[in-house]
Design an enzyme around this catalytic site. Structure first.
Site, short mmCIF file in Angstrom:
data_model
loop_
_atom_site.label_atom_id
_atom_site.label_comp_id
_atom_site.label_asym_id
_atom_site.label_seq_id
_atom_site.Cartn_x
_atom_site.Cartn_y
_atom_site.Cartn_z
N HIS A 124 0.82 -1.22 0.00
CA HIS A 124 0.00 0.00 0.00
C HIS A 124 0.85 1.27 0.00
CE1 HIS A 124 -3.44 -2.55 0.42
NE2 HIS A 124 -3.09 -2.97 1.62
N ASP A 161 -4.82 -8.15 -3.90
CA ASP A 161 -5.18 -7.96 -2.50
C ASP A 161 -6.47 -8.68 -2.11
OD1 ASP A 161 -5.32 -7.06 0.09
OD2 ASP A 161 -5.16 -4.93 -0.36
ZN LIG Z 1 -3.53 -7.00 2.44
#
Ligand SMILES: [Zn+2]
Length: 409
Positions: free
Chosen positions: A235, A286
């Site tokens: 991220h 993800d």
């Molecule tokens: Zn994750």
């Protein structure tokens, strides 16, 4: 530079990696999008995910993961980094075979034919000074050595399979104490393994990190000497300029997961700043909210355009392709293996018709989708033919049965 070329009526690329996945979360698709009593947030979504995770067992995690991986293969993905955090029984008691869930996930990927890096997660607490919440018990270990022993056991079990690598993943700076991160990093360094962490995904984590350690996460990690070429920041959203610079100096990776970050309301990583600092970008599906490696790659640039109100801001198509191919493979300990794999797209697909030969990467990155994928080959083994996967009927039926069981009220 990633090679992309026309071969007859196909456009051919090397393998595409998704360096950050939680395959079981595929089972939540379509189930978390309605307004609840409280304002929807990452944290309310997490409650729904925990309720689902609590009911998984070795058979159902296999069935849900196998469908998730089959969908990735159909979308052109050949290698996955699985950030695996459900380790034990629901009350936290280890299974007799401590790595039975990791084993099920690896088998699910290999049965479909994907390469997999099993990133064994380290988890110990709900937050600073707080023991794991009920739903977190099955993610957690009381001692770091238990987790490290499991990493060694997983590596040993799959040592004979060139399609499997193993890595370490302290869940986040919230979920593990600082000395665990240092110890896990030393282990990864000794073993030559990738090292992944969720980093600065939500602002609340930053506040907690500053309250506990006096600094935001990357400064803490830099102080502890764990930023290096094996470090993958998943991220990398809410970072200060000096933190981005530190990741760049370390030649670390940032794994950007835009479709999930959008879905969860995570905020927008500064892809342009990360890239110009020398951070190697890669991508991740993800949460499997959708499975589309082309969208993950172009979203890095397109979402930055929205912020910048300009065009060609973070990266051009060849760099985005490199993020999806070479960088993704390198981030999961499979450097160079993308050249052993092959993804063929239909050059006659409506999305790709008229693609200029000298800018094929541009057409593919900015317009291709899962529908464009016709054939996928991993290390010499065909896993998708003419847009179809063998065993689809069985994969689908087992998935439907498992999800029905996991979601029965
Ligand atoms: Zn994750």
């Amino acid at each position: 530079m990633t090679t992309i070329r026309r071969e007859g009526d196909k456009i051919v690329l090397p393998g595409l990696a998704t360096a950050h996945s939680h395959a079981f979360q595929r089972g939540l698709r379509g189930r978390t999008q309605r307004r609840a009593a409280e304002r929807g947030s990452f944290w309310s979504w997490r409650g729904l995910m925990y309720a689902f995770a609590e009911r998984l067992d070795p058979a159902s995690i296999y069935d849900v993961s196998r469908l998730a991986y089959a969908e990735l293969a159909l979308s052109g993905v050949t290698a996955v980094g699985e950030f695996h955090y459900v380790q034990h029984q629901a009350d936290g008691t280890p299974y007799d075979d401590r790595i039975v869930l990791a084993d099920a996930v690896v088998r699910a990927a290999r049965d479909v034919g994907l390469r997999i890096c099993l990133l064994r997660v380290l988890y110990n607490r709900a937050g600073a000074g707080r023991p794991p919440e009920d739903a977190q018990r099955r993610f957690s270990d009381p001692r770091v050595d238990d987790a490290l022993d499991d990493v060694a056991a997983i590596a040993k079990r799959f040592a004979g399979d060139p399609g499997v690598t193993v890595g370490l993943a302290p869940h986040s700076i919230r979920a593990v104490p600082r000395d665990w991160i240092r110890e896990a990093h030393a282990f990864a360094e000794d073993a030559g393994m990738p090292f992944h962490m969720h980093l600065a995904e939500q602002r609340r984590e930053l506040e907690e990190c500053i309250a506990e350690h006096g600094s935001p996460p990357v400064r803490v990690l830099a102080e502890d000497g764990v930023l290096d070429e094996r470090f993958v920041a998943v991220h990398a959203t809410h970072l200060e300029a000096d933190e981005i610079a530190a990741l760049g100096t370390a030649k670390a990776f940032a794994c950007i997961c835009r479709t999930t970050e959008r879905d969860l309301g995570d905020g927008l990583p500064d892809a342009a700043a990360l890239s110009s600092a020398g951070v190697r970008l890669c991508t991740g599906v993800d949460s499997h909210a959708i499975s589309d490696p082309f969208e993950e790659a172009r979203a890095i640039e397109l979402d930055d355009r929205t912020r910048a109100e300009g065009r060609v801001v973070a990266a051009e198509a060849p760099e985005l392709l490199e993020a999806a191919c070479e960088n993704g493979y390198a981030a999961i300990g499979m450097d160079g293996a993308e050249t052993l794999d092959r993804v063929a797209l239909d050059a006659g697909d409506a999305a790709l018709l008229g693609a200029p030969d000298d800018q094929l990467a541009d057409a593919v990155i900015f317009a291709a989708g899962p529908r464009s994928v016709t054939d996928v080959n991993v290390g010499g083994r065909s896993i998708v033919w003419d847009g179809e996967i063998p065993d689809w009927h069985d994969i689908r039926q087992s998935y439907e049965t498992a999800v029905a069981r996991l979601t029965t009220k």
